[in-house]
Design a protein around this motif. Structure first.
Motif, short mmCIF file in Angstrom:
data_model
loop_
_atom_site.label_atom_id
_atom_site.label_comp_id
_atom_site.label_asym_id
_atom_site.label_seq_id
_atom_site.Cartn_x
_atom_site.Cartn_y
_atom_site.Cartn_z
N ASN A 14 7.34 15.32 16.09
CA ASN A 14 7.09 15.70 14.76
C ASN A 14 5.90 14.95 14.51
OD1 ASN A 14 8.92 13.28 15.05
ND2 ASN A 14 7.79 13.01 12.90
N SER A 15 4.99 15.27 13.58
CA SER A 15 4.05 14.52 13.37
C SER A 15 4.13 13.19 12.42
CB SER A 15 2.79 15.37 12.54
OG SER A 15 2.38 16.39 13.31
N ALA A 16 3.92 12.06 12.61
CA ALA A 16 4.07 10.74 11.71
C ALA A 16 2.89 10.42 11.22
CB ALA A 16 4.61 9.66 12.71
N SER A 17 2.95 10.32 9.72
CA SER A 17 1.94 10.28 8.88
C SER A 17 2.35 9.19 7.58
CB SER A 17 1.35 11.62 8.40
OG SER A 17 2.34 12.15 7.59
N VAL A 18 1.21 8.70 7.22
CA VAL A 18 1.46 7.87 5.97
C VAL A 18 0.00 8.02 5.09
CG1 VAL A 18 0.25 5.87 7.15
CG2 VAL A 18 1.95 5.54 5.14
N THR A 19 0.24 8.16 3.85
CA THR A 19 -0.57 7.92 2.55
C THR A 19 -0.44 6.71 2.10
OG1 THR A 19 -0.72 10.23 2.66
CG2 THR A 19 -1.39 8.78 0.76
N SER A 20 -1.52 5.75 2.17
CA SER A 20 -1.43 4.27 1.59
C SER A 20 -2.83 4.35 0.54
CB SER A 20 -1.83 3.45 2.56
OG SER A 20 -2.85 3.46 3.44
N LYS A 21 -2.13 3.69 -0.59
CA LYS A 21 -2.97 3.77 -1.79
C LYS A 21 -3.93 2.78 -1.52
CE LYS A 21 0.03 0.36 -4.50
NZ LYS A 21 1.01 0.31 -5.40
N ALA A 22 -4.92 2.78 -2.67
CA ALA A 22 -6.26 1.77 -2.27
C ALA A 22 -5.62 0.49 -2.83
CB ALA A 22 -7.32 2.44 -3.19
N VAL A 23 -6.55 -0.30 -2.51
CA VAL A 23 -6.16 -1.80 -2.84
C VAL A 23 -7.63 -2.13 -3.90
CG1 VAL A 23 -6.20 -4.10 -2.27
CG2 VAL A 23 -4.92 -2.44 -1.25
N THR A 24 -7.38 -2.57 -4.97
CA THR A 24 -8.85 -2.78 -5.77
C THR A 24 -8.70 -4.25 -6.45
OG1 THR A 24 -8.01 -1.86 -7.83
CG2 THR A 24 -9.11 -0.49 -6.21
N ARG A 52 0.80 -1.31 -0.03
CA ARG A 52 0.08 -0.03 0.05
C ARG A 52 0.94 1.27 -0.01
NH1 ARG A 52 -4.61 0.37 4.02
NH2 ARG A 52 -5.48 1.87 2.31
N VAL A 53 2.23 0.84 0.19
CA VAL A 53 3.06 2.17 0.26
C VAL A 53 4.25 1.46 -0.73
CG1 VAL A 53 4.67 3.50 1.69
CG2 VAL A 53 2.62 3.11 2.48
N GLU A 54 4.61 2.43 -1.76
CA GLU A 54 5.46 2.00 -2.91
C GLU A 54 6.81 1.76 -2.12
OE1 GLU A 54 5.98 0.85 -6.57
OE2 GLU A 54 4.07 1.76 -6.00
N GLY A 55 7.17 0.47 -2.43
CA GLY A 55 8.60 0.36 -2.10
C GLY A 55 8.72 0.19 -0.68
N ALA A 56 7.88 0.08 0.04
CA ALA A 56 8.12 -0.21 1.57
C ALA A 56 8.91 -1.41 1.88
CB ALA A 56 6.68 0.02 2.41
#
Length: 300
Positions: free
Chosen positions: A169-179, A131-135
């Motif tokens: 610091n703020s810790a955040s993540v943007t994870s892509k959709a799974v279809t 869901r996160v590229e290259g993780a």
């Protein structure tokens, strides 16, 4: 050798009694039990936000907690001098977004058609997607992105035994959709939507005392997801220990170890409660009593 040591201790003890002075051990400073072997367990108590929306429904989770000590090196003498410490917090809900998402989908034949069993039913198989590229190719990227790091951690506890921090610091993540695509109709179904999660910690304090060195913490969490924002009180203890809610609510009929008490792995002096749905795999787990706050002890 043993006789000399014992005699020396006895003489020191006698001198203390005669003179009437109190002998105190020097402070060990702000100790933090880290999560190298065992995670911490946190419970989140909603302070502000809509409890009917997703952001207001956090109950708790495992926390990775680490203390980092900073040094400077004198170029001439090569001596190291401590210049400060930092505290790192890594919430499981954030770190998990960097792991492959596993779901069941229809298995396909080499020609792209759906594989069926002898009864003509589709054969299902587990599939996983990042869901996160290259993780998966960069463990450091996962660790850094999913960690909130303070600017400071106190060297010594205050008069209540609490070690303060500043500047997370703020810790955040943007994870892509799974279809997935339905073979018969060609329809695309969203298994999991795209998400942006953010954790911002403030006023975090670790309790550090000789009786419980760095095993409880408290703080405030501002949590944001695509729907809304909410603020929580954070109460956490180390190590993460599972429990039994029914046993906790019926103490006369249950094993003490199941009630976050003697034999559970926790300090038996902790005022801990058993909360469902926050431990490993959704199990119940022990946390500091929200009615007591941190430090949470039975006799304090």
């Amino acid at each position: 050798m043993s006789k000399r040591i014992v005699t020396a201790v006895a003489l020191i003890g006698a001198a203390g009694i005669i003179s009437g002075c109190a002998l105190e051990q020097p402070s060990a400073g702000c100790i933090v039990q880290d999560s190298t072997d065992y995670p911490w367990q946190a419970v989140y108590v909603l302070k502000s936000g809509d409890a009917t929306k997703s952001c207001g429904q956090l109950k708790g989770e495992a926390l990775g907690v680490w203390k980092y000590v900073q040094f400077t090196k004198d170029e001439q003498t090569q001596q190291l001098t401590k210049v400060g410490s930092k505290l790192a917090l890594r919430p499981q809900g954030l770190a998990d977004r960097f792991l492959p998402y596993v779901y069941e989908d229809e298995a396909l034949n080499a020609d792209g058609s759906v594989k069926v069993d002898e009864d003509g039913n589709p054969v299902m198989e587990e599939k996983e997607v990042d869901r996160v590229e290259g993780a998966r190719a960069d463990d450091y990227k996962i660790a850094k992105a999913s960690t909130a790091l303070s600017e400071t951690l106190a060297d010594e506890p205050d008069d209540k035994g609490l070690c303060a921090t500043t500047g997370f610091n703020s810790a955040s993540v943007t994870s892509k959709a799974v279809t997935r695509t339905v073979e018969e109709s060609g329809e695309t179904i969203t298994v999991v939507p795209e998400e942006t999660l953010s954790y911002t910690f403030t006023d975090v304090k670790v309790y550090s005392d000789p009786s419980a060195p760095g095993t409880q913490l408290t703080g405030t969490l501002k949590y944001a997801d695509p729907e809304c924002e909410a603020e929580y009180q954070v109460l956490a203890l180390w190590p993460q220990v599972e429990c039994d809610v029914e046993a906790f609510n019926n103490p006369t009929e249950a094993n003490a170890a199941d009630r976050c008490d003697v034999g559970s792995g926790l300090n038996p002096d902790f005022d801990a409660v058993c909360v469902d749905g926050i431990g490993p795999g959704g199990a119940a787990a022990c946390v500091p009593n929200p009615a007591t706050g941190v430090p949470a002890f039975k006799n304090k």
